[in-house]
Design a protein around this motif. Structure first.
Motif, PDB file in Angstrom:
ATOM      1  N   MET A 114       0.832  -1.175   0.000  1.00  0.00           N
ATOM      2  CA  MET A 114       0.000   0.000   0.000  1.00  0.00           C
ATOM      3  C   MET A 114       0.881   1.244   0.000  1.00  0.00           C
ATOM      4  N   ALA A 115       0.472   2.265  -0.699  1.00  0.00           N
ATOM      5  CA  ALA A 115       1.256   3.489  -0.791  1.00  0.00           C
ATOM      6  C   ALA A 115       1.219   4.252   0.533  1.00  0.00           C
ATOM      7  N   ILE A 116       2.308   4.914   0.857  1.00  0.00           N
ATOM      8  CA  ILE A 116       2.433   5.619   2.137  1.00  0.00           C
ATOM      9  C   ILE A 116       1.393   6.728   2.276  1.00  0.00           C
ATOM     10  N   GLY A 117       1.069   7.416   1.188  1.00  0.00           N
ATOM     11  CA  GLY A 117       0.080   8.494   1.246  1.00  0.00           C
ATOM     12  C   GLY A 117      -1.290   7.994   1.642  1.00  0.00           C
ATOM     13  N   SER A 118      -1.718   6.891   1.061  1.00  0.00           N
ATOM     14  CA  SER A 118      -3.030   6.349   1.390  1.00  0.00           C
ATOM     15  C   SER A 118      -3.050   5.742   2.790  1.00  0.00           C
ATOM     16  N   VAL A 119      -1.934   5.180   3.238  1.00  0.00           N
ATOM     17  CA  VAL A 119      -1.856   4.635   4.601  1.00  0.00           C
ATOM     18  C   VAL A 119      -2.021   5.760   5.623  1.00  0.00           C
ATOM     19  N   LEU A 120      -1.344   6.873   5.402  1.00  0.00           N
ATOM     20  CA  LEU A 120      -1.457   8.007   6.322  1.00  0.00           C
ATOM     21  C   LEU A 120      -2.880   8.544   6.354  1.00  0.00           C
ATOM     22  N   LYS A 121      -3.539   8.590   5.193  1.00  0.00           N
ATOM     23  CA  LYS A 121      -4.915   9.075   5.129  1.00  0.00           C
ATOM     24  C   LYS A 121      -5.864   8.123   5.836  1.00  0.00           C
ATOM     25  N   GLU A 122      -5.754   6.821   5.570  1.00  0.00           N
ATOM     26  CA  GLU A 122      -6.631   5.830   6.188  1.00  0.00           C
ATOM     27  C   GLU A 122      -6.447   5.779   7.705  1.00  0.00           C
ATOM     28  N   ALA A 123      -5.241   6.057   8.179  1.00  0.00           N
ATOM     29  CA  ALA A 123      -4.976   6.039   9.617  1.00  0.00           C
ATOM     30  C   ALA A 123      -5.491   7.297  10.304  1.00  0.00           C
ATOM     31  N   GLY A 124      -5.889   8.301   9.521  1.00  0.00           N
ATOM     32  CA  GLY A 124      -6.408   9.528  10.096  1.00  0.00           C
ATOM     33  C   GLY A 124      -5.337  10.501  10.535  1.00  0.00           C
ATOM     34  N   LEU A 125      -4.111  10.283  10.091  1.00  0.00           N
ATOM     35  CA  LEU A 125      -3.015  11.175  10.473  1.00  0.00           C
ATOM     36  C   LEU A 125      -2.988  12.444   9.628  1.00  0.00           C
ATOM     37  N   VAL A 126      -3.547  12.374   8.417  1.00  0.00           N
ATOM     38  CA  VAL A 126      -3.662  13.543   7.532  1.00  0.00           C
ATOM     39  C   VAL A 126      -5.062  13.537   6.930  1.00  0.00           C
ATOM     40  N   ALA A 127      -5.490  14.693   6.423  1.00  0.00           N
ATOM     41  CA  ALA A 127      -6.836  14.817   5.868  1.00  0.00           C
ATOM     42  C   ALA A 127      -6.936  14.299   4.437  1.00  0.00           C
ATOM     43  N   SER A 128      -5.825  14.370   3.685  1.00  0.00           N
ATOM     44  CA  SER A 128      -5.861  13.951   2.284  1.00  0.00           C
ATOM     45  C   SER A 128      -4.497  13.409   1.884  1.00  0.00           C
ATOM     46  N   THR A 129      -4.474  12.715   0.745  1.00  0.00           N
ATOM     47  CA  THR A 129      -3.194  12.180   0.272  1.00  0.00           C
ATOM     48  C   THR A 129      -2.265  13.305  -0.168  1.00  0.00           C
ATOM     49  N   SER A 130      -2.828  14.389  -0.701  1.00  0.00           N
ATOM     50  CA  SER A 130      -1.968  15.512  -1.096  1.00  0.00           C
ATOM     51  C   SER A 130      -1.318  16.144   0.133  1.00  0.00           C
TER      52      SER A 130
END
Length: 63
Positions: free
Chosen positions: A1-17
């Motif tokens: 899984m890509a790091i951007g989507s993992v961070l988003k799914e975990a709720g650590l950031v609001a969006s992949t951008s």
């Protein structure tokens, strides 16, 4: 899984951008090491501690 989507799914950031922007600015760590590659992928079955900024932490286990 890509790091951007993992961070988003975990709720650590609001969006992949926002995740990519934080990586570019040096604000993302995986297991205590700075993430510098936006194309980083995490393997299934791996467990990693992600940090965004100073106060946001999450232990992620990919199933």
């Amino acid at each position: 899984m890509a790091i951007g989507s993992v961070l988003k799914e975990a709720g650590l950031v609001a969006s992949t951008s926002e995740a990519f922007r934080m990586i570019q600015q040096g604000g993302v760590k995986a297991d205590g090491e700075k993430v510098e590659d936006k194309a980083l992928t995490l393997a299934k079955g791996s467990s990693v501690v992600l940090q965004v900024g100073k106060r946001k932490f999450a232990r992620i286990t990919l199933a």
